[in-house]
Design a protein around this motif. Structure first.
Motif, PDB file in Angstrom:
ATOM      1  N   ILE A   1       0.672 -16.312  18.584  1.00  0.00           N
ATOM      2  CA  ILE A   1      -0.545 -16.064  16.962  1.00  0.00           C
ATOM      3  C   ILE A   1       0.132 -16.873  15.976  1.00  0.00           C
ATOM      4  O   ILE A   1      -1.577 -17.156  15.529  1.00  0.00           O
ATOM      5  CB  ILE A   1      -0.291 -15.024  17.379  1.00  0.00           C
ATOM      6  CG1 ILE A   1       0.119 -14.223  18.534  1.00  0.00           C
ATOM      7  CG2 ILE A   1      -1.208 -13.962  16.013  1.00  0.00           C
ATOM      8  CD1 ILE A   1      -0.093 -12.316  18.243  1.00  0.00           C
TER       9      ILE A   1
ATOM     10  N   ALA B   1       2.445 -11.338  22.466  1.00  0.00           N
ATOM     11  CA  ALA B   1       1.893 -10.503  21.172  1.00  0.00           C
ATOM     12  C   ALA B   1       2.630 -10.229  20.715  1.00  0.00           C
ATOM     13  O   ALA B   1       2.501  -9.832  19.600  1.00  0.00           O
ATOM     14  CB  ALA B   1       0.522 -10.331  21.601  1.00  0.00           C
TER      15      ALA B   1
ATOM     16  N   LEU C   1       0.112 -11.600  12.843  1.00  0.00           N
ATOM     17  CA  LEU C   1      -1.650 -10.856  12.716  1.00  0.00           C
ATOM     18  C   LEU C   1      -1.609 -10.437  11.430  1.00  0.00           C
ATOM     19  O   LEU C   1      -2.722 -10.449  11.127  1.00  0.00           O
ATOM     20  CB  LEU C   1      -1.323  -9.131  13.585  1.00  0.00           C
ATOM     21  CG  LEU C   1      -0.834  -8.850  14.890  1.00  0.00           C
ATOM     22  CD1 LEU C   1      -1.278  -7.966  15.596  1.00  0.00           C
ATOM     23  CD2 LEU C   1      -2.000 -10.337  15.592  1.00  0.00           C
TER      24      LEU C   1
ATOM     25  N   LEU D   1      -9.227 -12.658  19.577  1.00  0.00           N
ATOM     26  CA  LEU D   1      -7.705 -13.315  20.116  1.00  0.00           C
ATOM     27  C   LEU D   1      -7.787 -11.997  21.317  1.00  0.00           C
ATOM     28  O   LEU D   1      -7.613 -10.627  20.917  1.00  0.00           O
ATOM     29  CB  LEU D   1      -6.714 -12.713  18.901  1.00  0.00           C
ATOM     30  CG  LEU D   1      -4.820 -12.686  19.616  1.00  0.00           C
ATOM     31  CD1 LEU D   1      -4.170 -14.077  20.737  1.00  0.00           C
ATOM     32  CD2 LEU D   1      -4.183 -11.213  18.729  1.00  0.00           C
TER      33      LEU D   1
ATOM     34  N   THR E   1     -11.343 -11.823  11.683  1.00  0.00           N
ATOM     35  CA  THR E   1     -10.765 -11.686  13.308  1.00  0.00           C
ATOM     36  C   THR E   1     -10.825 -10.490  13.912  1.00  0.00           C
ATOM     37  O   THR E   1     -11.098  -9.267  13.793  1.00  0.00           O
ATOM     38  CB  THR E   1      -8.730 -11.887  13.120  1.00  0.00           C
ATOM     39  OG1 THR E   1      -8.561 -13.169  12.722  1.00  0.00           O
ATOM     40  CG2 THR E   1      -8.351 -11.742  14.473  1.00  0.00           C
TER      41      THR E   1
ATOM     42  N   LEU F   1      -9.546  -8.517  17.066  1.00  0.00           N
ATOM     43  CA  LEU F   1      -8.610  -8.362  18.387  1.00  0.00           C
ATOM     44  C   LEU F   1      -8.598  -7.267  19.780  1.00  0.00           C
ATOM     45  O   LEU F   1      -9.361  -6.637  19.251  1.00  0.00           O
ATOM     46  CB  LEU F   1      -7.175  -7.583  17.932  1.00  0.00           C
ATOM     47  CG  LEU F   1      -5.925  -7.420  18.539  1.00  0.00           C
ATOM     48  CD1 LEU F   1      -4.352  -7.446  18.213  1.00  0.00           C
ATOM     49  CD2 LEU F   1      -5.701  -6.950  20.642  1.00  0.00           C
TER      50      LEU F   1
END
Length: 557
Positions: free
Chosen positions: A423, A446, A453, A465, A531, A533
């Protein structure tokens, strides 16, 4: 206080020298001993400074920046285990060629091996993995400025790939002092400060030459293998192979458009292997091949010669073929070796690849999971964007089942192929280009880089992501691991969901339960400047079992 001032002058010259060699991005972790370097970087007008509290993630952030820019990237950390946490990124860069400059602050020699706090033996810390090392002395006005700047210049001139480790001991005090002190030491470099060129310029003697018998070999039956390369090189190589009439077997990282898609499936078929046995020459561009069947064919093929072309040093051929190892960039080599138009010689290989792709589409049409995600991934890609692929099962599924568009930028960490820092690397890729970015990783990957993050809160363009949560390391389901120990010692299911992680770092979150909802979540992500997720919760072994089923199906056809 003169020590603190001279420390900063020393650091300022060091960083100015790096800027003359194309360093623009500097990644900084917090620390006291690294204060001279941090303040010098912050004061430099040419630098873009990035910060992160986790040195392991910081190293991978720098790796991603270097991947996407093609430029050297500097990293500044304090002494002790902070420096040790850069090791994984350094190893990866050594295998994939990105240029990193690690500036590790250190205690002075009198504080080593005597029980001083946060003092470890940092000289030679990274063993043989850096391409170059510089162990600087304690900063002293007795050492001419021209020595420091020419030492850095010489190292950067030879840094063609991998990492340069510069260990930088600083004595206390680290703060305060009259900024006008020691001006004469810096001023000794004269008008160099007003320019942009290095103090010492060294030329790289490496030269790419034309193969003298290329006219002879291009009239033979050839096969082209495409490994990791740039998007521009991938498009050009695909056209070159098509002109010659040679089949092109492409990795997911080749960006060639994979004109023979699903190679990891159809290479299981005896008919395909029999066709390819007629090859007289195999030319591989780039390394780090992903597909198991391609690696097996590559190992066992026996052409008259095997050529491997890559700008990295080393053999890069685990099968140790007879032939030629040519160190050259793909575009340089193609410039010197134009293709003459030839007729395709590999029979119905193209038809077989297309048949495989269509049959795979039909089989996965109503099977929602990571295999369907891999196959349909091109439909989720943002326009004028880029893709980052994680490791383990997901990259193998994408390599085997998808046909990625030609010239679409694809990035990954397929050197050491670890799951650490994925990441963080994706964050670096995004920051370097400011393009919409789709990243796909597994759940353990992850979890391993969950701190990263925090980096995704600062995206200059939309980022999505996708975390494929198959509850563990299901790559081991493809291997003959003992079934009765597989869950506990290999897959290690964690039984987690990522909604809480997304909330903690203030990221948008979705957990779609079918393909339509997944598409909607991704499309919404591209409309949001930040972002998102997306957690894809799938049955644990479904992806591995689907790949095994498709391979077996084609092996008997």
């Amino acid at each position: 206080m003169s020590t603190s001032v001279f420390n900063r002058r020393w650091a300022a010259l060091l960083l100015e020298a790096l800027s003359r060699h194309g360093v623009r991005h500097v990644c900084i972790a917090p620390g006291s001993r690294s204060t001279p370097l941090t303040l010098a970087a912050a004061a430099h007008r040419s630098f873009i400074c990035h910060t992160h509290f986790d040195e392991r993630g910081l190293g991978h952030l720098a790796l991603g920046l270097a991947k996407a820019t093609g430029e050297p990237v500097a990293v500044i950390v304090t002494s002790g285990t902070a420096a040790a946490n850069l090791y994984p990124a350094l190893i990866e860069a050594g295998l994939t060629g990105e240029r990193l400059v690690f500036l590790t602050a250190d205690r002075p020699p009198e504080l080593i091996n005597c029980g001083a706090n946060q003092a470890i033996r940092q000289t030679g810390l990274y063993a043989s993995h850096p391409s170059l090392n510089i162990d600087l002395p304690r900063p002293s006005p007795d050492i001419p400025a021209r020595w420091l700047v020419s030492t850095v210049d010489s190292a950067m001139a030879h840094l063609l790939h991998g990492a340069l480790h510069i260990n930088c001991p600083f004595a206390e005090p680290l703060y305060g002092g009259d900024e006008q002190q020691h001006e004469a030491w810096s001023a000794a470099l004269g008008d160099w400060w007003q320019g942009t060129q290095p103090w010492l310029r060294e030329a790289d003697p490496h030269q790419v030459l034309q193969e003298p018998d290329w006219l002879f070999w291009q009239q033979k039956r050839g096969v082209v293998i495409a490994g990791r390369m740039s998007a521009e090189d991938g498009v050009r190589l695909a056209a070159w192979a098509a002109t010659l009439g040679w089949p092109l077997i492409s990795d997911a990282l080749s960006q060639t458009g994979q004109p023979l898609p699903c190679a990891d499936l159809w290479l299981a078929q005896p008919r395909a292997r029999a066709l390819l046995e007629n090859a007289q020459l195999v030319v591989q561009f780039g390394s780090s091949l992903t597909g198991k069947r391609l690696l097996q064919w590559q190992e066992h093929c026996q052409p008259e010669e095997y050529w491997l072309i890559d700008s990295l040093p080393g053999r890069l051929d685990p099968a140790h073929h007879r032939g030629r190892r040519i160190r050259a960039a793909v575009n340089e080599w193609l410039d010197l070796h134009p293709a003459q138009t030839g007729l395709p010689w590999s029979g119905d290989l193209a038809a077989l690849a297309q048949e495989t792709f269509e049959a795979t589409s039909e089989y996965l049409a109503n099977r929602f999971g990571e295999a369907q995600l891999a196959h349909r991934l091109p439909t989720l890609l943002p326009e004028n964007g880029q893709l980052f692929l994680g490791n383990s099962l997901i990259v193998r599924l994408i390599d085997a089942l998808a046909q990625l568009p030609a010239g679409y930028p694809v990035f990954s960490n397929r050197g050491a192929s670890g799951i650490d820092g994925l990441i963080s690397t994706a964050a670096g890729v995004q920051r370097a280009t400011a393009k919409p970015t789709l990243a796909v990783v597994g759940d353990l990957s992850a979890l391993y880089d969950l701190n990263a993050l925090a980096l995704l809160r600062q995206c200059s363009a939309p980022m999505v992501l996708i975390v494929v949560n198959n509850n563990g390391g299901q790559i081991f389901s493809l291997l003959p691991t003992p079934a009765w120990e597989r869950q506990r010692f290999y897959c290690m299911p964690q039984n987690v969901d990522f909604s809480h992680a997304a909330a903690m770092f203030q990221l948008n979150y979705a957990c779609p339960e079918n393909w339509d909802r997944l598409q909607q979540a991704v499309e919404q992500g591209w409309r949001h400047c930040g972002t998102t997720l997306i957690e894809l919760q799938v049955p644990p072994s479904d992806g591995a079992e689907t790949l095994q089923h498709l391979v077996q199906q084609w092996a008997v056809n």
